[in-house]
Design an enzyme around this catalytic site. Structure first.
Site, PDB file in Angstrom:
ATOM      1  N   GLU A  27     -13.489   4.792  -2.950  1.00 37.22           N
ATOM      2  CA  GLU A  27     -12.064   5.060  -2.747  1.00 37.22           C
ATOM      3  C   GLU A  27     -11.521   5.970  -3.847  1.00 37.22           C
ATOM      4  OE1 GLU A  27      -8.970   4.870  -0.284  1.00 37.22           O
ATOM      5  OE2 GLU A  27     -10.742   3.625   0.020  1.00 37.22           O
ATOM      6  N   ASP A  28     -10.909   7.077  -3.432  1.00 35.56           N
ATOM      7  CA  ASP A  28     -10.178   7.974  -4.341  1.00 35.56           C
ATOM      8  C   ASP A  28     -11.038   8.524  -5.475  1.00 35.56           C
ATOM      9  OD1 ASP A  28      -8.002   7.770  -2.744  1.00 35.56           O
ATOM     10  OD2 ASP A  28      -6.836   6.470  -4.040  1.00 35.56           O
ATOM     11  N   ASP A  68     -13.621   5.885   2.570  1.00 43.12           N
ATOM     12  CA  ASP A  68     -12.434   5.841   3.419  1.00 43.12           C
ATOM     13  C   ASP A  68     -11.693   7.168   3.441  1.00 43.12           C
ATOM     14  OD1 ASP A  68     -10.711   4.372   5.161  1.00 43.12           O
ATOM     15  OD2 ASP A  68      -9.239   4.298   3.544  1.00 43.12           O
ATOM     16  N   ASP A  69     -11.705   7.893   2.326  1.00 43.42           N
ATOM     17  CA  ASP A  69     -11.003   9.179   2.271  1.00 43.42           C
ATOM     18  C   ASP A  69     -11.659  10.210   3.190  1.00 43.42           C
ATOM     19  OD1 ASP A  69      -9.192   8.344   0.104  1.00 43.42           O
ATOM     20  OD2 ASP A  69     -11.030   8.276  -1.069  1.00 43.42           O
ATOM     21  N   LYS A  78      -6.255  -2.159  -1.005  1.00 43.80           N
ATOM     22  CA  LYS A  78      -7.140  -2.006   0.151  1.00 43.80           C
ATOM     23  C   LYS A  78      -7.722  -3.353   0.578  1.00 43.80           C
ATOM     24  CE  LYS A  78      -7.579   2.549   0.993  1.00 43.80           C
ATOM     25  NZ  LYS A  78      -7.572   3.234   2.294  1.00 43.80           N
ATOM     26  N   TYR A  80       0.855  -1.187   0.000  1.00 45.68           N
ATOM     27  CA  TYR A  80       0.000   0.000   0.000  1.00 45.68           C
ATOM     28  C   TYR A  80       0.890   1.236   0.000  1.00 45.68           C
ATOM     29  CZ  TYR A  80      -4.299   2.502   0.187  1.00 45.68           C
ATOM     30  OH  TYR A  80      -5.324   3.324  -0.149  1.00 45.68           O
ATOM     31  N   ASN A 138      -2.370   6.025   9.600  1.00 43.51           N
ATOM     32  CA  ASN A 138      -2.690   5.234   8.420  1.00 43.51           C
ATOM     33  C   ASN A 138      -4.129   4.722   8.525  1.00 43.51           C
ATOM     34  OD1 ASN A 138      -2.815   3.211   6.372  1.00 43.51           O
ATOM     35  ND2 ASN A 138      -0.598   2.968   6.486  1.00 43.51           N
ATOM     36  N   ARG A 167      -8.795  10.634  -8.372  1.00 42.75           N
ATOM     37  CA  ARG A 167      -7.940  11.311  -7.388  1.00 42.75           C
ATOM     38  C   ARG A 167      -7.183  10.256  -6.595  1.00 42.75           C
ATOM     39  NH1 ARG A 167      -7.098  12.375  -2.432  1.00 42.75           N
ATOM     40  NH2 ARG A 167      -8.766  10.941  -1.819  1.00 42.75           N
ATOM     41  N   ASN A 189      -0.498  11.854   1.266  1.00 42.65           N
ATOM     42  CA  ASN A 189       0.221  10.730   0.666  1.00 42.65           C
ATOM     43  C   ASN A 189       0.450  10.991  -0.823  1.00 42.65           C
ATOM     44  OD1 ASN A 189       0.368   8.928   2.944  1.00 42.65           O
ATOM     45  ND2 ASN A 189      -1.816   8.582   2.731  1.00 42.65           N
TER      46      ASN A 189
END
Length: 618
Positions: free
Chosen positions: A309-310, A332-333, A237, A166, A518, A219, A474
């Site tokens: 995610e993203d 999650d973001d 993930k 990751y 994290n 993203r 990150n």
């Protein structure tokens, strides 16, 4: 004889061979129904065999490249097939008895390894690589070759391998995904599949899916639009869902929704694996996502967990708001990052003193992560003080690319920033905001590296005995500052955490160990808690429960080292406690559907966890 008439007889012969005990029962039976000059490829006379070798029984080698052939396979998990099945393959760990029973004798060298010896050999080999991306590729190859050994290796060496599978290495892997692509590891749904997404979902071999991690690649970490190459994120993930949270790999499904990319460099790259078009937006995008979410629920049921995610800010907030009342969804973001940061702040209170309500928070970055963390902090303060959340939000300030978020800018602000616009004169630069607001906690979620300058850190240290500095962006190159910079510029007094890992720092004869905020601390255990309780919707109180459970795992021993997060070496125990706390809150709120409630939720969580130790075969 026509090709169509020959297939049943071939099948009968193949099955009769199997019944007689032939060892190799796996064969690719391929044919074509397209004729050349009125003759089927199968009817052509094979005069010399294939290159002087075995006769071309099925006509495969005589078919021209433009002819269609039908792949047809009959196989069981034995012999060569077993060695190519990552779910059951044990490599050199097959015992002599298993080799005899499953027709493996001669297909492997005579030595028999234990799983532990295989681990030692693999770690030795991985450490020979000097480039992290090479280690990533080696790990992905292992996952495709021997699933149980992959997870055993990751669990037993989590602190060393987590940065490989990751962040930060997965970021580079996504950037180069087209070049390093070998075998598909998830499900790709593109605009070309619009109108038949349910059909595409049914192509996935596993049917009992409980967790989906999905991205549209717009993203990826702090790297921007990587389009279809963002698949590395869902794959990574879900590897952590299994390794850290114990969710069985067979119930996990990584998905990339490909609506194009606006990254010109990728569109011009001959090795790019996605749609070569600019991103779909507006109604076209919304319709595709609506079809996807409906198909997911139709195919997998009400309790399927979908983790976004993203996604880019504008889509992330809209998708979460739209589907959180109708589906079991989690971003999650926004929510995972918020939960892990809140846990760190709760733990840090034991070092700096006071309560959350006694502190002032300043964020650099007002996107998904920044506003998500800010909202959870305000919610936690509201819960503890009984103050309205509109009041507790006033303790949290945000700085975006145009400066401090204030009421005079409210009309031009995006909707998710508006609750954070407070009365204050406009401030353009971060250093001026720090000096004006005098925060006790500085949090970076900007995605822009080196923005916590020496001047900013020194200002924080000038009015805080122990300034809390969280540089969360990150990958490592995008971190707002390094651990060494934070410690040096604060004269060793800062409580520092980052999103990506940093090495320990020696300052004034003392070893300072930076923490890592994290998300992997939270989402695996959080997901396990939802699954084992049969939760049907994600409530904000479940996120608070996860934060409190994580903070409770930090002991005095870790505080003495300056840590506000426990070490990842204990992650499975941590995940079990988070899962138990989340499940308990879900039962309390009436959101859990698995009844009756287990008496000991921690033990129940541990019993639900997947263990990758090899099984013995008959």
């Amino acid at each position: 004889m026509a090709a169509g008439a020959r297939f049943p007889s071939m099948l009968r012969r193949a099955l009769s061979v199997y019944k007689k005990g032939e060892r190799n029962i796996s064969s690719a039976m391929e044919s074509t129904f397209k004729e050349m000059d009125g003759e089927s490829v199968l009817d052509m006379e094979d005069k010399a065999g294939v290159g002087g070798g075995v006769k071309d029984v099925y006509g495969e080698d005589r078919a021209s490249e433009d002819q269609f052939i039908t792949p047809w396979t009959v196989s069981v998990a034995s012999g060569y097939t077993l060695l190519r099945d990552p779910h059951h393959n044990k490599g050199l760990a097959f015992t002599d008895k298993e080799r005899d029973a499953h027709y493996l004798t001669g297909l492997l060298p005579p030595v028999v390894f234990t799983q532990e010896l295989q681990e030692n050999r693999l770690m030795h080999n991985l450490r020979q690589f000097t480039v992290p991306l090479q280690r990533y590729m080696a790990m992905m190859d292992l996952q495709e070759r021997n699933e149980r050994l992959f997870y055993k290796l990751l669990i037993d060496n989590v602190e060393e391998l987590l940065p490989i599978v990751y962040t930060p290495t997965v970021g580079e892997a996504c950037q180069k995904y087209g070049s390093i692509f070998r075998r598909p590891q998830g499900l790709y749904i593109s605009l070309k599949e619009k109108g038949r997404i349910l059909e595409v979902l049914k192509n996935w071999p596993e049917k009992n899916i409980q967790v989906i991690v999905v991205t549209d690649g717009e993203r990826i970490l702090g790297l921007g639009d990587l389009g279809c190459q963002g698949m590395g994120i869902p794959v990574g993930k879900l590897s952590l869902y299994t390794a850290l949270g114990g969710v069985r790999p067979s119930v996990c499904l990584p998905i990339t929704i490909d609506v194009g990319t606006n990254n010109k460099k990728l569109l011009d790259d001959e090795f790019y694996i996605g749609l070569r078009q600019n991103r779909a937006t507006g109604e076209e995008y919304a319709e595709l996502l609506e079809e996807f979410m409906s198909a997911v629920k139709q195919n997998y049921g009400e309790k399927i967990l979908v983790q976004f995610e993203d996604f880019a800010n504008h889509n992330a907030f809209e998708l979460l708001a739209k589907y959180r009342t109708t589906h079991l969804v989690f971003n999650d973001d926004i929510q995972g990052t918020a939960s892990v940061v809140l846990a760190g702040l709760i733990a840090a209170l034991k070092v700096v003193g006071g309560t959350l309500a006694d502190h002032t928070f300043l964020f650099l970055g007002a996107g998904e992560a920044g506003t998500g963390i800010a909202e959870l902090i305000a919610l936690e303060i509201s819960k503890k003080t009984d103050a309205p959340i509109e009041e507790t939000r006033k303790q949290v300030w945000l700085v975006d690319s145009k400066g401090l978020v204030v009421t005079s800018r409210k009309e031009s602000l995006q909707h998710f920033k508006q609750p954070w616009a407070h009365e204050h004169e406009p401030v353009k630069e971060l250093i001026d905001a720090v000096q004006a607001i005098k925060p006790t906690v500085l949090i970076g979620t900007s995605g822009v590296g080196r923005t916590f300058t020496k001047e900013v850190i020194e200002a924080m240290a000038s009015f805080n005995e122990k300034p809390i500095i969280l540089a969360l962006s990150n990958p490592t190159s995008q971190s707002e500052c390094t651990a060494e910079e934070a410690y040096t510029w604060s004269e060793g007094r800062a409580i520092f955490c980052s999103g990506s890992p940093f090495e320990s720092v020696e300052y004034d004869g003392k070893i300072l160990v930076p923490g890592q905020a994290n998300n992997a601390y939270i989402f695996p255990g959080f997901g396990l808690g939802l699954i084992m309780s049969g939760t049907v919707r994600v409530h904000d109180d479940l996120l608070l429960a996860a934060s409190e459970a994580l903070a409770a795992q930090v002991t005095e021993e870790y505080y003495a080292k300056g840590l506000i997060y426990p070490p990842f070496s204990n992650i499975r125990k941590i995940s079990a406690n988070i899962a138990a706390n989340v499940a308990a809150k879900s039962y309390e709120l009436g959101l859990a559907s698995r009844l009756p409630r287990p008496k000991d939720l921690v033990k129940h969580a541990e019993s639900c966890m997947y263990t990758p130790v090899y099984r013995s075969y008959r």
